[in-house]
Structure formats: structure tokens, C-alpha cells
Design a protein around this motif. Structure first.
Motif, mmCIF file in Angstrom:
data_model
loop_
_atom_site.group_PDB
_atom_site.id
_atom_site.type_symbol
_atom_site.label_atom_id
_atom_site.label_comp_id
_atom_site.label_asym_id
_atom_site.label_seq_id
_atom_site.Cartn_x
_atom_site.Cartn_y
_atom_site.Cartn_z
ATOM 1 N N LEU A 1 -5.485 -6.296 5.931
ATOM 2 C CA LEU A 1 -6.103 -6.139 7.249
ATOM 3 C C LEU A 1 -5.621 -7.205 8.232
ATOM 4 C CD1 LEU A 1 -9.808 -5.215 6.375
ATOM 5 C CD2 LEU A 1 -7.828 -3.725 6.660
ATOM 6 N N HIS A 2 -5.314 -8.376 7.722
ATOM 7 C CA HIS A 2 -4.890 -9.479 8.585
ATOM 8 C C HIS A 2 -3.436 -9.335 9.022
ATOM 9 C CE1 HIS A 2 -4.769 -13.541 10.238
ATOM 10 N NE2 HIS A 2 -3.650 -13.769 9.549
ATOM 11 N N ASN A 3 -2.602 -8.687 8.172
ATOM 12 C CA ASN A 3 -1.161 -8.673 8.430
ATOM 13 C C ASN A 3 -0.595 -7.353 8.952
ATOM 14 O OD1 ASN A 3 0.066 -11.388 7.450
ATOM 15 N ND2 ASN A 3 -1.371 -10.844 5.827
ATOM 16 N N CYS A 4 -1.371 -6.281 8.880
ATOM 17 C CA CYS A 4 -0.846 -4.975 9.300
ATOM 18 C C CYS A 4 -1.307 -4.589 10.704
ATOM 19 C CB CYS A 4 -1.268 -3.895 8.302
ATOM 20 S SG CYS A 4 -0.428 -4.016 6.707
ATOM 21 N N ARG A 5 -0.584 -3.659 11.308
ATOM 22 C CA ARG A 5 -0.898 -3.186 12.657
ATOM 23 C C ARG A 5 -2.190 -2.360 12.641
ATOM 24 N NH1 ARG A 5 5.194 -0.700 13.849
ATOM 25 N NH2 ARG A 5 6.308 -2.309 12.654
ATOM 26 N N PRO A 6 -2.937 -2.380 13.725
ATOM 27 C CA PRO A 6 -4.212 -1.650 13.776
ATOM 28 C C PRO A 6 -4.068 -0.158 13.490
ATOM 29 C CG PRO A 6 -4.034 -3.135 15.635
ATOM 30 C CD PRO A 6 -2.692 -3.127 14.966
ATOM 31 N N GLN A 7 -2.937 0.446 13.892
ATOM 32 C CA GLN A 7 -2.766 1.896 13.732
ATOM 33 C C GLN A 7 -2.217 2.296 12.364
ATOM 34 O OE1 GLN A 7 -0.870 -0.096 15.545
ATOM 35 N NE2 GLN A 7 1.260 0.572 15.675
ATOM 36 N N THR A 8 -1.717 1.327 11.586
ATOM 37 C CA THR A 8 -1.218 1.635 10.238
ATOM 38 C C THR A 8 -2.370 2.126 9.373
ATOM 39 O OG1 THR A 8 0.565 0.002 10.373
ATOM 40 C CG2 THR A 8 -0.149 0.654 8.172
ATOM 41 N N ARG A 9 -2.098 3.132 8.557
ATOM 42 C CA ARG A 9 -3.148 3.665 7.688
ATOM 43 C C ARG A 9 -3.084 3.039 6.284
ATOM 44 N NH1 ARG A 9 -2.957 9.953 7.575
ATOM 45 N NH2 ARG A 9 -0.708 9.627 7.842
ATOM 46 N N LEU A 10 -4.242 2.736 5.767
ATOM 47 C CA LEU A 10 -4.397 2.187 4.419
ATOM 48 C C LEU A 10 -5.268 3.128 3.605
ATOM 49 C CD1 LEU A 10 -4.504 -0.043 2.172
ATOM 50 C CD2 LEU A 10 -6.456 -1.020 3.432
ATOM 51 N N CYS A 11 -4.782 3.496 2.430
ATOM 52 C CA CYS A 11 -5.610 4.254 1.481
ATOM 53 C C CYS A 11 -5.971 3.326 0.335
ATOM 54 C CB CYS A 11 -4.862 5.474 0.942
ATOM 55 S SG CYS A 11 -5.803 6.387 -0.327
ATOM 56 N N ILE A 12 -7.254 3.266 0.027
ATOM 57 C CA ILE A 12 -7.737 2.526 -1.128
ATOM 58 C C ILE A 12 -8.180 3.552 -2.171
ATOM 59 C CG2 ILE A 12 -9.466 0.919 -2.009
ATOM 60 C CD1 ILE A 12 -9.629 -0.286 0.795
ATOM 61 N N ALA A 13 -7.519 3.534 -3.328
ATOM 62 C CA ALA A 13 -7.854 4.464 -4.409
ATOM 63 C C ALA A 13 -8.356 3.655 -5.602
ATOM 64 C CB ALA A 13 -6.638 5.290 -4.797
ATOM 65 N N ALA A 14 -9.626 3.837 -5.963
ATOM 66 C CA ALA A 14 -10.252 3.039 -7.013
ATOM 67 C C ALA A 14 -10.915 3.937 -8.060
ATOM 68 C CB ALA A 14 -11.287 2.100 -6.399
ATOM 69 N N ASN A 15 -10.902 3.454 -9.304
ATOM 70 C CA ASN A 15 -11.543 4.187 -10.408
ATOM 71 C C ASN A 15 -11.080 5.641 -10.482
ATOM 72 O OD1 ASN A 15 -13.112 2.240 -11.701
ATOM 73 N ND2 ASN A 15 -14.815 2.475 -10.273
ATOM 74 N N ILE A 16 -9.796 5.856 -10.327
ATOM 75 C CA ILE A 16 -9.262 7.218 -10.328
ATOM 76 C C ILE A 16 -9.569 7.920 -11.657
ATOM 77 C CG2 ILE A 16 -7.148 8.595 -10.178
ATOM 78 C CD1 ILE A 16 -5.995 6.514 -8.330
ATOM 79 N N THR A 17 -10.094 9.120 -11.580
ATOM 80 C CA THR A 17 -10.509 9.999 -12.694
ATOM 81 C C THR A 17 -11.751 9.484 -13.408
ATOM 82 O OG1 THR A 17 -9.208 9.066 -14.544
ATOM 83 C CG2 THR A 17 -8.091 10.663 -13.086
ATOM 84 N N CYS A 18 -12.322 8.369 -12.964
ATOM 85 C CA CYS A 18 -13.480 7.787 -13.643
ATOM 86 C C CYS A 18 -14.751 7.957 -12.802
ATOM 87 C CB CYS A 18 -13.244 6.306 -13.902
ATOM 88 S SG CYS A 18 -11.794 5.959 -14.916
ATOM 89 N N GLU A 19 -15.864 7.612 -13.405
ATOM 90 C CA GLU A 19 -17.130 7.647 -12.669
ATOM 91 C C GLU A 19 -17.048 6.667 -11.491
ATOM 92 O OE1 GLU A 19 -21.926 6.910 -13.442
ATOM 93 O OE2 GLU A 19 -20.499 6.858 -15.117
ATOM 94 N N GLY A 20 -17.512 7.084 -10.343
ATOM 95 C CA GLY A 20 -17.439 6.232 -9.164
ATOM 96 C C GLY A 20 -16.083 6.255 -8.490
ATOM 97 N N GLU A 21 -15.284 7.293 -8.755
ATOM 98 C CA GLU A 21 -13.964 7.405 -8.123
ATOM 99 C C GLU A 21 -14.092 7.302 -6.607
ATOM 100 O OE1 GLU A 21 -10.470 10.312 -9.190
ATOM 101 O OE2 GLU A 21 -11.817 11.330 -7.786
ATOM 102 N N TYR A 22 -13.171 6.545 -6.014
ATOM 103 C CA TYR A 22 -13.226 6.279 -4.570
ATOM 104 C C TYR A 22 -11.808 6.360 -4.015
ATOM 105 C CZ TYR A 22 -14.164 3.601 -0.244
ATOM 106 O OH TYR A 22 -14.283 3.187 1.059
ATOM 107 N N ILE A 23 -11.531 7.336 -3.170
ATOM 108 C CA ILE A 23 -10.223 7.472 -2.533
ATOM 109 C C ILE A 23 -10.462 7.720 -1.053
ATOM 110 C CG2 ILE A 23 -8.017 8.696 -2.478
ATOM 111 C CD1 ILE A 23 -8.514 9.593 -5.350
#
Length: 234
Positions: free
Chosen positions: A186-208
Motif C-alpha cells: 500500500l505504501h509503494n504502489c500507485r493508488p489505481q493499481t489493483r491488489l488481490c489478496i487470496a487467503a486460505n484458498i480451498t479452506c474454511e474462511g477462504e478470502y479472495i
């Protein structure tokens, strides 16, 4: 089943096998008695999960990690050269992808031995699928530098590749440093650049989730101790 080096995917977490692995994988596994593994204890747990009746003590395990010498590694394939199938098991996901199993696969290829990758979950592919980013051209970079200055430089370089090459950029971090990683992005990238955070993939609490850098500010969940993969795109 002809003799081959079978690359055996495992779950990315405590996920029921039937939700991420084909039944064919079990058929193959039960015919193999020699396994090259990253960690013997976790490999044994995985095999027991595949079949509770499997005779673990009748199986032979060969450890493949950062302490394995090239000489030891080359000798691991002797059963395969003698006509016995072998299996490669990593800690999570697909063997030989961001994984030391690639080293033994390279030796098998050099010796003209048959290599068979089986279907299973890959956090790299699944995160690209769920991100909405360019799936025609993407690059996985593993871990970024730990030193703050070098890390900032690397993040900016990867972001630049997004814009100059239209290529999705993927990388990971040790789970307990995930929150610091997001702060650095967040500190180093441009405001318009998109970031995807993918966590716990295929597991309980999956977050993409995919948002612009500007949209992520003040809205990032606690990611400490959670397996994550981060993706950048324009």
C-alpha cells in the motif's frame, strides 16, 4: 500402472480430500511404496488421510529439503530406475511448483524417466482464476526480499511490469509477516493499481478480494498466520 515418478498434490490446508483431489489420485497412491517427501510426518498424515488402512510401515520415505545433498537426491530415484513407481509429496499443493520437488523431477527428466503430474490444488493458479487479473500472462516470484529498502524496490519493479508488460505479478510472504507485506504494498504502489489478496484458498474462511490500492487503505483484514498469496495488476 507403468513405472513413473508421480507428482502427488496434497490439500492446501485441512480440507476434505474429496473436495480438491480426484479419486484417481488415491488409486495411484495405493500402488506406490516409495515416496520422496518434504516432511515425513506430514506425508504420513496425508497418506493416512487418503486411506486409513494403508500400511505406513511398509512404505519407504526419502526426505527432500534444503539439507538434501545432490548426491543423495540422485540416489533417491534408484527404485524408479529398477521399475518401481515413486511418488513426490510436498507440504501443500502441487509438488515441484515453488517446491524442492522440482529438483528430483529435473533429474528424472535428465535420466529419461517417466514423469506424471496428477491433478490437484495450486494456490498460484486458483488465485489467478479468482483475481480477475490477466490469466494469459502472469509471473510468480515466490518470496520478496526481507530488507525494507530492497523489498520496496522489488514491489515497485513488479508494479512497473504490470504496466509495461500487462502481466499479472504474484508473490507470497511468511504468514506471520503478511500484514507488514500489505503495508509495504500500500505504501509503494500507485493508488489505481489493483491488489488481490487470496487467503486460505480451498479452506474454511477462504478470502479472495480484489480492490485498488486506494480502496484497500483502512480495509485490510488481519492476515497474520494465514496462508496468503498477493497479486498485482492494473
Amino acid at each position: 500402472m507403468s513405472a513413473a515418478l508421480y507428482l502427488l498434490p496434497v490439500t492446501l490446508g485441512d480440507t476434505p480430500l474429496e473436495t480438491v483431489l480426484p479419486s484417481y489420485n488415491k488409486e495411484v497412491i495405493l500402488r506406490i511404496h516409495h515416496f520422496i517427501v518434504e516432511d515425513i510426518r506430514s506425508a504420513r498424515r496425508f497418506l493416512k488421510k487418503v486411506d486409513r488402512e494403508i500400511d505406513i510401515d511398509a512404505l519407504k520415505f526419502y526426505t527432500l529439503n534444503k539439507h538434501t545433498t545432490p548426491e543423495e537426491l540422485s540416489g533417491y530415484l534408484q527404485p524408479l530406475e529398477a521399475g518401481h513407481s515413486m511418488g513426490v509429496i510436498s507440504e501443500a499443493g502441487c509438488p515441484a511448483v515453488a517446491d524442492p520437488g522440482a529438483d528430483v523431477v529435473a533429474i528424472a527428466q535428465k535420466k529419461n524417466l517417466r514423469v506424471v503430474p496428477l491433478v490437484g490444488p495450486s494456490s498460484i493458479i486458483l488465485s489467478v482464476m479468482g483475481s480477475g487479473f490477466n490469466g494469459q500472462s502472469f509471473a510468480f516470484h515466490g518470496y520478496l526480499p526481507i530488507e525494507a529498502g530492497e523489498r520496496a524496490k522489488k514491489i515497485k519493479m513488479l508494479e512497473q511490469r504490470v504496466y509495461t508488460e500487462q502481466q499479472t505479478q504474484l508473490f507470497i510472504e511468511t504468514p506471520y509477516r503478511n500484514n507488514k507485506m500489505v503495508d509495504d504494498i500500500l505504501h509503494n504502489c500507485r493508488p489505481q493499481t489493483r491488489l488481490c489478496i487470496a487467503a486460505n484458498i480451498t479452506c474454511e474462511g477462504e478470502y479472495i478480494k480484489t480492490k485498488t490500492i486506494k480502496e484497500w487503505h483502512g480495509k485490510v483484514p488481519d492476515l497474520s498466520k494465514i496462508p496468503c498469496i498477493f497479486l498485482l495488476y492494473k
